[in-house]
Design a protein around this motif. Structure first.
Motif, PDB file in Angstrom:
ATOM      1  N   UNK A  92       0.180  -1.628   0.035  1.00 38.11           N
ATOM      2  CA  UNK A  92      -0.546   0.041  -0.156  1.00 38.11           C
ATOM      3  C   UNK A  92       1.344   1.209   0.027  1.00 38.11           C
ATOM      4  N   UNK A  93       1.853   1.202  -0.161  1.00 39.63           N
ATOM      5  CA  UNK A  93       2.898   2.528  -0.066  1.00 39.63           C
ATOM      6  C   UNK A  93       3.595   2.620  -1.045  1.00 39.63           C
ATOM      7  N   UNK A  94       3.448   1.583  -2.148  1.00 40.46           N
ATOM      8  CA  UNK A  94       3.889   2.016  -3.653  1.00 40.46           C
ATOM      9  C   UNK A  94       3.225   2.666  -4.059  1.00 40.46           C
ATOM     10  N   UNK A  95       3.758   3.979  -4.530  1.00 37.97           N
ATOM     11  CA  UNK A  95       2.663   5.406  -5.425  1.00 37.97           C
ATOM     12  C   UNK A  95       2.621   4.875  -6.498  1.00 37.97           C
ATOM     13  N   UNK A  96       2.519   4.145  -7.347  1.00 40.00           N
ATOM     14  CA  UNK A  96       2.076   3.534  -8.570  1.00 40.00           C
ATOM     15  C   UNK A  96       0.862   2.885  -8.480  1.00 40.00           C
ATOM     16  N   UNK A  97       0.164   2.109  -6.780  1.00 41.80           N
ATOM     17  CA  UNK A  97      -0.477   1.664  -7.207  1.00 41.80           C
ATOM     18  C   UNK A  97      -1.637   2.936  -6.609  1.00 41.80           C
ATOM     19  N   UNK A  98      -3.225   2.460  -7.386  1.00 38.07           N
ATOM     20  CA  UNK A  98      -4.333   3.527  -7.394  1.00 38.07           C
ATOM     21  C   UNK A  98      -5.143   2.760  -6.271  1.00 38.07           C
ATOM     22  N   UNK A  99      -5.829   3.750  -5.794  1.00 38.98           N
ATOM     23  CA  UNK A  99      -6.957   3.246  -4.831  1.00 38.98           C
ATOM     24  C   UNK A  99      -6.341   2.947  -3.620  1.00 38.98           C
ATOM     25  N   UNK A 100      -4.913   3.889  -3.598  1.00 41.30           N
ATOM     26  CA  UNK A 100      -4.861   3.008  -2.226  1.00 41.30           C
ATOM     27  C   UNK A 100      -5.235   3.748  -0.588  1.00 41.30           C
ATOM     28  N   UNK A 101      -6.412   4.899  -0.855  1.00 41.90           N
ATOM     29  CA  UNK A 101      -7.070   4.954   0.784  1.00 41.90           C
ATOM     30  C   UNK A 101      -8.279   4.626   0.847  1.00 41.90           C
ATOM     31  N   UNK A 102      -8.696   3.532  -0.344  1.00 40.63           N
ATOM     32  CA  UNK A 102      -9.811   2.143  -0.251  1.00 40.63           C
ATOM     33  C   UNK A 102      -9.392   1.036   0.419  1.00 40.63           C
ATOM     34  N   UNK A 103      -8.448   1.108  -0.127  1.00 37.68           N
ATOM     35  CA  UNK A 103      -8.023  -0.603   0.423  1.00 37.68           C
ATOM     36  C   UNK A 103      -7.420  -0.242   1.630  1.00 37.68           C
ATOM     37  N   UNK A 104      -6.561   0.710   2.157  1.00 42.31           N
ATOM     38  CA  UNK A 104      -6.171   1.318   3.799  1.00 42.31           C
ATOM     39  C   UNK A 104      -7.702   1.276   4.556  1.00 42.31           C
ATOM     40  N   UNK A 105      -8.257   2.423   4.398  1.00 44.94           N
ATOM     41  CA  UNK A 105      -9.753   2.191   4.717  1.00 44.94           C
ATOM     42  C   UNK A 105     -10.604   0.725   5.029  1.00 44.94           C
ATOM     43  N   UNK A 106     -10.802  -0.140   3.539  1.00 44.90           N
ATOM     44  CA  UNK A 106     -10.787  -1.563   3.649  1.00 44.90           C
ATOM     45  C   UNK A 106     -10.317  -1.933   4.887  1.00 44.90           C
ATOM     46  N   UNK A 107      -8.662  -2.494   5.193  1.00 44.44           N
ATOM     47  CA  UNK A 107      -8.442  -3.315   5.529  1.00 44.44           C
ATOM     48  C   UNK A 107      -8.341  -2.542   6.788  1.00 44.44           C
ATOM     49  N   UNK A 108      -8.356  -1.450   7.359  1.00 42.64           N
ATOM     50  CA  UNK A 108      -8.792  -0.842   8.608  1.00 42.64           C
ATOM     51  C   UNK A 108      -9.728  -0.826   9.191  1.00 42.64           C
ATOM     52  N   UNK A 109     -10.587  -1.274   8.787  1.00 40.68           N
ATOM     53  CA  UNK A 109     -12.063  -0.938   8.821  1.00 40.68           C
ATOM     54  C   UNK A 109     -12.377  -1.887  10.010  1.00 40.68           C
ATOM     55  N   UNK A 110     -12.398  -3.648   9.679  1.00 41.42           N
ATOM     56  CA  UNK A 110     -12.388  -4.382  11.030  1.00 41.42           C
ATOM     57  C   UNK A 110     -12.111  -4.115  12.591  1.00 41.42           C
ATOM     58  N   UNK A 179       7.294   3.759   7.014  1.00 41.34           N
ATOM     59  CA  UNK A 179       7.534   3.610   5.279  1.00 41.34           C
ATOM     60  C   UNK A 179       7.259   5.115   5.307  1.00 41.34           C
ATOM     61  N   UNK A 180       6.224   5.846   5.166  1.00 38.92           N
ATOM     62  CA  UNK A 180       6.457   6.905   4.423  1.00 38.92           C
ATOM     63  C   UNK A 180       7.328   8.164   5.029  1.00 38.92           C
ATOM     64  N   UNK A 181       7.962   7.657   6.351  1.00 38.45           N
ATOM     65  CA  UNK A 181       8.834   9.031   6.763  1.00 38.45           C
ATOM     66  C   UNK A 181       9.723   8.226   6.877  1.00 38.45           C
ATOM     67  N   UNK A 182       9.995   7.014   5.829  1.00 32.99           N
ATOM     68  CA  UNK A 182      11.413   6.699   5.591  1.00 32.99           C
ATOM     69  C   UNK A 182      11.828   7.864   3.720  1.00 32.99           C
ATOM     70  N   UNK A 183      13.551   8.011   4.033  1.00 28.57           N
ATOM     71  CA  UNK A 183      14.199   8.817   3.102  1.00 28.57           C
ATOM     72  C   UNK A 183      13.942   7.621   1.702  1.00 28.57           C
ATOM     73  N   UNK A 184      13.431   8.645   0.588  1.00 32.63           N
ATOM     74  CA  UNK A 184      13.288   7.610  -0.745  1.00 32.63           C
ATOM     75  C   UNK A 184      14.816   7.722  -1.413  1.00 32.63           C
ATOM     76  N   UNK A 185      15.207   8.794  -1.038  1.00 34.58           N
ATOM     77  CA  UNK A 185      16.982   8.789  -1.696  1.00 34.58           C
ATOM     78  C   UNK A 185      17.759   7.265  -1.136  1.00 34.58           C
ATOM     79  N   UNK A 186      16.779   7.175   0.160  1.00 36.05           N
ATOM     80  CA  UNK A 186      17.796   5.598   0.405  1.00 36.05           C
ATOM     81  C   UNK A 186      17.332   4.104  -0.818  1.00 36.05           C
ATOM     82  N   UNK A 187      16.532   4.410  -0.519  1.00 37.68           N
ATOM     83  CA  UNK A 187      15.632   3.774  -1.989  1.00 37.68           C
ATOM     84  C   UNK A 187      16.206   3.477  -3.366  1.00 37.68           C
ATOM     85  N   UNK A 188      16.630   5.310  -3.557  1.00 39.55           N
ATOM     86  CA  UNK A 188      17.269   5.662  -4.993  1.00 39.55           C
ATOM     87  C   UNK A 188      18.655   5.407  -5.170  1.00 39.55           C
ATOM     88  N   UNK A 189      19.963   5.163  -3.995  1.00 40.26           N
ATOM     89  CA  UNK A 189      20.357   5.051  -3.757  1.00 40.26           C
ATOM     90  C   UNK A 189      20.724   3.908  -3.909  1.00 40.26           C
TER      91      UNK A 189
END
Length: 291
Positions: A92-110, A179-189
């Motif tokens: 769900x942290x993949x920037x290319x994934x569509x409808x991320x908000x929907x999937x995050x809500x659906x998985x958290x709803x339980x 995951x959203x707080x990890x600097x993306x430059x680390x992965x790019x390197x």
């Protein structure tokens, strides 16, 4: 009045009410429960008996059955849930994934559903003529209905599935935030150095999420040791006490059997001791120097 003293008094004026309420509703009951664990008797007719209740624990077969069942849930369900939550959060942290908000809500709803309501739904889903067995029979995956609630082994599996369904999304939120707080430059390197996605996951993601993994492991351990609602509402501890947990045993001692509040308090403090020991062990395994 000095400025320092005035600021201290002002600070206490803000937190005093909270401190008093926390003491009344948290610490005072804890102290009373500790005192009660050294008493025995029926109902409110209690008398001090020293360590008799704690000695009774070591000869209580029902207590050991509850501990065994609880640790089975702990050793099976918690690792599955942690790994699943981590895997989902990475997806769900993949920037290319569509409808991320929907999937995050659906998985958290339980996580926000009523414990009793969802447990009852699971009870009917996994009944002998429930939707799960009907589905499996229609697909010809099984020949006869599985005793999800009536068989000791499958009853444990049902409880594990129920807990995992409810709490995976809760842990996923922590991993996703980290995951959203990890600097993306680390992965790019790492990509420039030729590291594959799997190598990045185990070499970058896992080490950087170590504090969160430790936190979710400890909170999940605490929650599993206190497991009550699912077992009470789905299997009622059966069949034959095969799904009985420590918390349900405490409930039985207090309200189902003759009201032995002193011994129930003793069993409650056994959970406290287990939580302390397991939390300390997890800190040590994680290599936390502050443990």
């Amino acid at each position: 009045m000095s400025i320092r003293r005035k600021s201290v008094l002002t600070g206490w004026s803000f937190v005093l009410l909270s401190v008093v309420l926390i003491f009344i509703f948290y610490f005072y009951p804890m102290i009373q429960a500790l005192i009660m664990s050294f008493q025995t008797g029926t109902g409110s007719n209690l008398e001090f008996t020293g360590l008799d209740n704690y000695k009774r624990l070591f000869s209580d077969a029902m207590f050991f059955t509850a501990v065994k069942n609880t640790f089975i849930y702990l050793l099976v369900q918690v690792p599955i849930m942690i790994v699943l939550a981590l895997f989902i959060s990475v997806l769900l942290n993949d920037k290319k994934l569509k409808f991320k908000g929907f999937f995050r809500t659906a998985i958290f709803l339980p996580c926000v559903t009523s414990l009793v309501a969802y447990a009852i739904v699971f009870k009917y889903l996994f009944a002998g003529n429930g939707l799960v067995n009907t589905f499996l029979l229609n697909l010809h995956l099984i020949d006869t209905p599985i005793g999800w609630i009536t068989d000791p082994f499958w009853a444990k599996i049902t409880i594990v599935i129920a807990i995992t369904w409810r709490w995976t999304g809760y842990n996923m939120i922590f991993y996703l935030s980290a995951l959203q707080n990890i600097d993306n430059s680390i992965y790019e390197a790492a990509k420039i150095d030729g590291a594959s996605a799997v190598r990045q996951f185990f070499g970058i993601t896992i080490p950087l999420l170590k504090p969160i993994i430790l936190f979710t492991s400890i909170t999940s351990t605490i929650g599993t040791l206190q497991l009550f609602d699912e077992v009470m509402n789905i299997t009622k501890g059966g069949p034959g006490n095969s799904t009985l947990t420590i918390s349900q045993y405490i409930y039985n001692l207090s309200f189902k059997y003759s009201a032995d509040f002193g011994y129930a308090a003793t069993v409650s403090y056994s959970i406290v001791i287990m939580i302390i020991l397991l939390s300390f062990l997890q800190f040590k395994v994680a290599g936390d120097k502050n443990a």
